[in-house]
Design a protein around this motif. Sequence first.
Motif, PDB file in Angstrom:
ATOM      1  N   GLN A  41       0.901  -1.224   0.140  1.00  0.00           N
ATOM      2  CA  GLN A  41       0.032  -0.014   0.028  1.00  0.00           C
ATOM      3  C   GLN A  41       1.067   1.263   0.028  1.00  0.00           C
ATOM      4  OE1 GLN A  41      -3.190  -0.182   3.043  1.00  0.00           O
ATOM      5  NE2 GLN A  41      -3.309   1.943   2.972  1.00  0.00           N
ATOM      6  N   VAL A  60      -5.634  -3.858   3.480  1.00  0.00           N
ATOM      7  CA  VAL A  60      -5.486  -2.334   3.483  1.00  0.00           C
ATOM      8  C   VAL A  60      -5.170  -2.288   5.187  1.00  0.00           C
ATOM      9  CG1 VAL A  60      -6.823  -1.634   1.758  1.00  0.00           C
ATOM     10  CG2 VAL A  60      -7.901  -2.043   4.005  1.00  0.00           C
ATOM     11  N   ARG A  90      -0.786   2.442  -4.880  1.00  0.00           N
ATOM     12  CA  ARG A  90      -1.437   1.451  -4.750  1.00  0.00           C
ATOM     13  C   ARG A  90      -2.308   1.810  -3.611  1.00  0.00           C
ATOM     14  NH1 ARG A  90      -1.193  -1.445  -9.160  1.00  0.00           N
ATOM     15  NH2 ARG A  90       0.810  -2.186  -9.904  1.00  0.00           N
ATOM     16  N   MET A  91      -3.587   1.412  -3.433  1.00  0.00           N
ATOM     17  CA  MET A  91      -4.429   1.495  -2.300  1.00  0.00           C
ATOM     18  C   MET A  91      -4.409   0.480  -1.362  1.00  0.00           C
ATOM     19  SD  MET A  91      -5.074   4.750  -3.089  1.00  0.00           S
ATOM     20  CE  MET A  91      -6.380   4.930  -1.637  1.00  0.00           C
ATOM     21  N   SER A  92      -3.791  -0.575  -1.618  1.00  0.00           N
ATOM     22  CA  SER A  92      -3.971  -2.056  -0.999  1.00  0.00           C
ATOM     23  C   SER A  92      -2.531  -2.494  -1.266  1.00  0.00           C
ATOM     24  CB  SER A  92      -5.211  -2.922  -1.403  1.00  0.00           C
ATOM     25  OG  SER A  92      -4.910  -3.360  -2.669  1.00  0.00           O
ATOM     26  N   SER A  93      -2.214  -3.538  -0.306  1.00  0.00           N
ATOM     27  CA  SER A  93      -1.199  -4.476  -0.287  1.00  0.00           C
ATOM     28  C   SER A  93      -1.657  -5.789  -0.868  1.00  0.00           C
ATOM     29  CB  SER A  93      -0.632  -4.697   1.000  1.00  0.00           C
ATOM     30  OG  SER A  93      -0.098  -3.447   1.284  1.00  0.00           O
TER      31      SER A  93
END
Length: 271
Positions: A41, A60, A90-93
């Motif tokens: 993220q 997240v 990136r909004m998440s991992s």
Amino acid sequence: MRNESTPSRKSPDFNPRTFLSTIGKGREIVSFEKKNRIFSQGDSTDGLFFIQEGEVQLSVVSEAGKEATIGILRSGDFFGEGSLAGQFVRMSSAVALTNCVLLHVRKKAMMLAMSREPKLSAIFVKYLLKRNIRYQDDLVDQLFNSSEKRLARVLLLMAQFGKEGVSEMSVPRLSQETLAEMVGTTRSRVSFFMNRFRKLGFINYDVGDNLRVHSSLLNIVLHDDDGPNLSSKTKGLNAPTRKGVEPPSELGLPPDKDRAKRPRLAALPDA
């Protein structure tokens, strides 16, 4: 003298599956071992991924450090497509839940291919619509169903219930902490319900790194909260239940029996 023109050679039909399974300009195949991080993220975006083999966990983290699992993806799924919509980070991992083989497609290559090939655009849009419906169902599930039903639904979706036409599926075994994040409840409640599911024969997690989910777990999702005890209704399962035994309560939330009710779920959507 006849003026003959040489017919133009037709290009072969575009096959989206070939595009998503081979390397080319702006496309590369990358492999990740189990538990390896694909991206984090906050990383800068550089295209999207298509899962050829394996499973990927998306999560997240809040500013306070609280982590939540937002999805488990498998072969045939896309992820990390935010750059196509203008996201720069990136909004998440993403972490490899199993050994994975992925196709990484850069933004420019994907946008160019979709503009030229309607078949690829149709597949990608269809996938996004199905996932959007899934997220809406997840939200409704959180608002109206008990944590027991939410856990059962998560397990059934992971096992792709109804897709393969078999009564039992094996899926990678997740920690109870991860399941609690996906369900939106506490680890103690997940432990309570997983033990209950196992005693009723709905699941079996005594098989190494895998969890076996039986289609009969659907009885939990379809069960009327106000009806008699499920164990007495389940055909072929006469597991004894102790009267008065209740799952651990969730701090700050009403008991499951006091949650808002919704119509029964007739079926689960494809994962």
